[in-house]
Structure formats: C-alpha cells, structure tokens
Motif scaffolding. Structure first.
Motif, PDB file in Angstrom:
ATOM      1  N   GLU A  91       0.807  -1.227   0.000  1.00 31.93           N
ATOM      2  CA  GLU A  91       0.000   0.000   0.000  1.00 31.93           C
ATOM      3  C   GLU A  91       0.840   1.276   0.000  1.00 31.93           C
ATOM      4  N   ASP A  92       2.103   1.182   0.393  1.00 29.77           N
ATOM      5  CA  ASP A  92       2.950   2.384   0.413  1.00 29.77           C
ATOM      6  C   ASP A  92       3.839   2.489  -0.831  1.00 29.77           C
ATOM      7  N   SER A  93       3.704   1.563  -1.754  1.00 27.85           N
ATOM      8  CA  SER A  93       4.524   1.547  -2.961  1.00 27.85           C
ATOM      9  C   SER A  93       4.183   2.717  -3.886  1.00 27.85           C
ATOM     10  N   LYS A  94       5.214   3.247  -4.535  1.00 28.42           N
ATOM     11  CA  LYS A  94       5.032   4.320  -5.515  1.00 28.42           C
ATOM     12  C   LYS A  94       5.340   3.840  -6.941  1.00 28.42           C
ATOM     13  N   VAL A  95       5.605   2.560  -7.119  1.00 30.75           N
ATOM     14  CA  VAL A  95       6.008   2.016  -8.415  1.00 30.75           C
ATOM     15  C   VAL A  95       4.936   2.211  -9.482  1.00 30.75           C
ATOM     16  N   VAL A  96       3.703   1.837  -9.197  1.00 33.18           N
ATOM     17  CA  VAL A  96       2.611   1.968 -10.164  1.00 33.18           C
ATOM     18  C   VAL A  96       2.349   3.437 -10.461  1.00 33.18           C
ATOM     19  N   TYR A  97       2.347   4.269  -9.428  1.00 38.29           N
ATOM     20  CA  TYR A  97       2.158   5.712  -9.609  1.00 38.29           C
ATOM     21  C   TYR A  97       3.241   6.286 -10.522  1.00 38.29           C
ATOM     22  N   GLU A  98       4.499   6.010 -10.220  1.00 38.83           N
ATOM     23  CA  GLU A  98       5.604   6.589 -10.989  1.00 38.83           C
ATOM     24  C   GLU A  98       5.582   6.141 -12.447  1.00 38.83           C
ATOM     25  N   SER A  99       5.253   4.876 -12.694  1.00 39.97           N
ATOM     26  CA  SER A  99       5.189   4.413 -14.089  1.00 39.97           C
ATOM     27  C   SER A  99       3.995   5.020 -14.817  1.00 39.97           C
ATOM     28  N   THR A 100       2.911   5.269 -14.107  1.00 37.26           N
ATOM     29  CA  THR A 100       1.724   5.875 -14.718  1.00 37.26           C
ATOM     30  C   THR A 100       1.975   7.346 -15.039  1.00 37.26           C
ATOM     31  N   VAL A 101       2.617   8.062 -14.147  1.00 32.05           N
ATOM     32  CA  VAL A 101       2.905   9.485 -14.364  1.00 32.05           C
ATOM     33  C   VAL A 101       3.748   9.685 -15.625  1.00 32.05           C
ATOM     34  N   LYS A 102       4.660   8.767 -15.887  1.00 25.49           N
ATOM     35  CA  LYS A 102       5.547   8.882 -17.048  1.00 25.49           C
ATOM     36  C   LYS A 102       4.809   8.705 -18.382  1.00 25.49           C
ATOM     37  N   GLN A 103       3.573   8.224 -18.356  1.00 27.74           N
ATOM     38  CA  GLN A 103       2.832   7.984 -19.587  1.00 27.74           C
ATOM     39  C   GLN A 103       2.360   9.273 -20.259  1.00 27.74           C
ATOM     40  N   GLN A 104       2.329  10.382 -19.541  1.00 27.05           N
ATOM     41  CA  GLN A 104       1.920  11.686 -20.077  1.00 27.05           C
ATOM     42  C   GLN A 104       2.994  12.713 -19.740  1.00 27.05           C
ATOM     43  N   LYS A 105       3.185  13.673 -20.637  1.00 29.61           N
ATOM     44  CA  LYS A 105       4.128  14.755 -20.332  1.00 29.61           C
ATOM     45  C   LYS A 105       3.593  15.639 -19.221  1.00 29.61           C
ATOM     46  N   GLU A 106       2.315  15.996 -19.326  1.00 33.58           N
ATOM     47  CA  GLU A 106       1.701  16.868 -18.329  1.00 33.58           C
ATOM     48  C   GLU A 106       0.345  16.317 -17.924  1.00 33.58           C
ATOM     49  N   TRP A 107       0.000  16.526 -16.670  1.00 38.67           N
ATOM     50  CA  TRP A 107      -1.300  16.135 -16.138  1.00 38.67           C
ATOM     51  C   TRP A 107      -2.033  17.401 -15.705  1.00 38.67           C
TER      52      TRP A 107
END
Length: 167
Positions: A91-107
């Motif tokens: 639950e404290d992992s940032k792996v999925v978040y970090e890989s998802t953020v990289k999919q777009q230049k800007e959010w």
C-alpha cells in the motif's frame, strides 16, 4: 420591441445561470482533491467481491465484466473502469504511480496522499472538452476510466481502491 428585449434578456440570464452551475474541472479541482483525500483516509468499505488474487468492494450498480491476470474490467451502465493490481506491491509503494505518471508529459491534476503507511494518488488529463482520463490508486492498485464527471467518479474509484485486499 419590448417583448424581444425581455426575451433576449431572459435567454442571456438563463445562459449565464447555466454556465455558472457547470463549474469547470479547474474550478472544482480543490474540492475533488478534498473528497478523494477523505475517501483515501477513511475506513475501507467491507469487501463484497472477490477474484483470484484480491477481495474488494463494488458500489451498487458496478459489475465485473471480465477478469484477466492483474486486471478486472468493471462496468456501470455505459461507463467502464479498469481495476489494475500488482499483488507484489504494498500500500505504500510508488512504483505503479511513478510508471503511470511517465505515460503523459503533463497532467491537469497530479495529487498524492499519504497516511498510516499508505500512498494514494489521483491523476487527471483532459482528453477533449468535457472528457477526462481519470486514474486513482493506492500502492499497487489503480483504477482508470474516461469521464465527464471527474468528481463523482474519482470519489467512487478511490472508495474501490481503498477497499482492495491482496490475498
């Protein structure tokens, strides 16, 4: 001529009132973040659905359409949600978040939450006028959809993500 002016005035007033009632995403962003944060921090709903690797809560009207390894396709009428999970991430992992953020230049929104050893997030990207990609997650769990109603879907999605229990 007076009737025309009165009618024109009423139409203008109506348009003004309608536009004021439909706040844009940027105007609602802080409120949406607050609601999602509240759902993130709340006690998880009791699980009522199970797959091979996870137990989780589904709100009324949301049904499982298809299950594949690490993904559950959920439907609520015409709306589709993808529930992704990585059972090897806590639950404290940032792996999925970090890989998802990289999919777009800007959010349009990139909000994160932390509490009691949990890491949560909400990502929003406008696809076209009144259509958004919405991603909400906790640790190794994320839900994705395309929506016109970010606030309502973000709240429901965080409620589901918060309930996921890895077996």
């Amino acid at each position: 001529m007076i009737k025309f002016r009165r009618a024109f005035g009423l139409v203008i007033a109506g348009v003004f009132l309608l536009s004021a009632c439909s706040a844009s995403f940027s105007e609602q962003k802080a409120e949406i973040k607050e609601e999602v944060s509240t759902n993130f921090e709340s006690q998880p709903e009791k699980t009522n659905t199970s797959s091979k690797d996870i137990d989780y809560y589904l709100p009324s009207g949301v049904d499982v359409e298809k299950e594949t390894p690490n993904n559950v396709l959920l439907k609520n009428e015409s709306k589709t949600y993808i529930l992704f999970y990585n059972q090897h991430e806590s639950e404290d992992s940032k792996v999925v978040y970090e890989s998802t953020v990289k999919q777009q230049k800007e959010w349009d929104a990139n909000e994160t939450f932390s509490k009691d050893g949990k890491f949560g997030y909400m990502l929003v990207k406008q696809l076209k006028e009144d259509q958004y990609q919405l991603i909400v997650g906790i640790g190794g769990v994320k839900l994705t959809t395309e929506t016109e109603n970010v606030k309502e879907d973000a709240e429901a999605m965080m409620e589901i993500a918060n309930s996921v229990k890895i077996k």
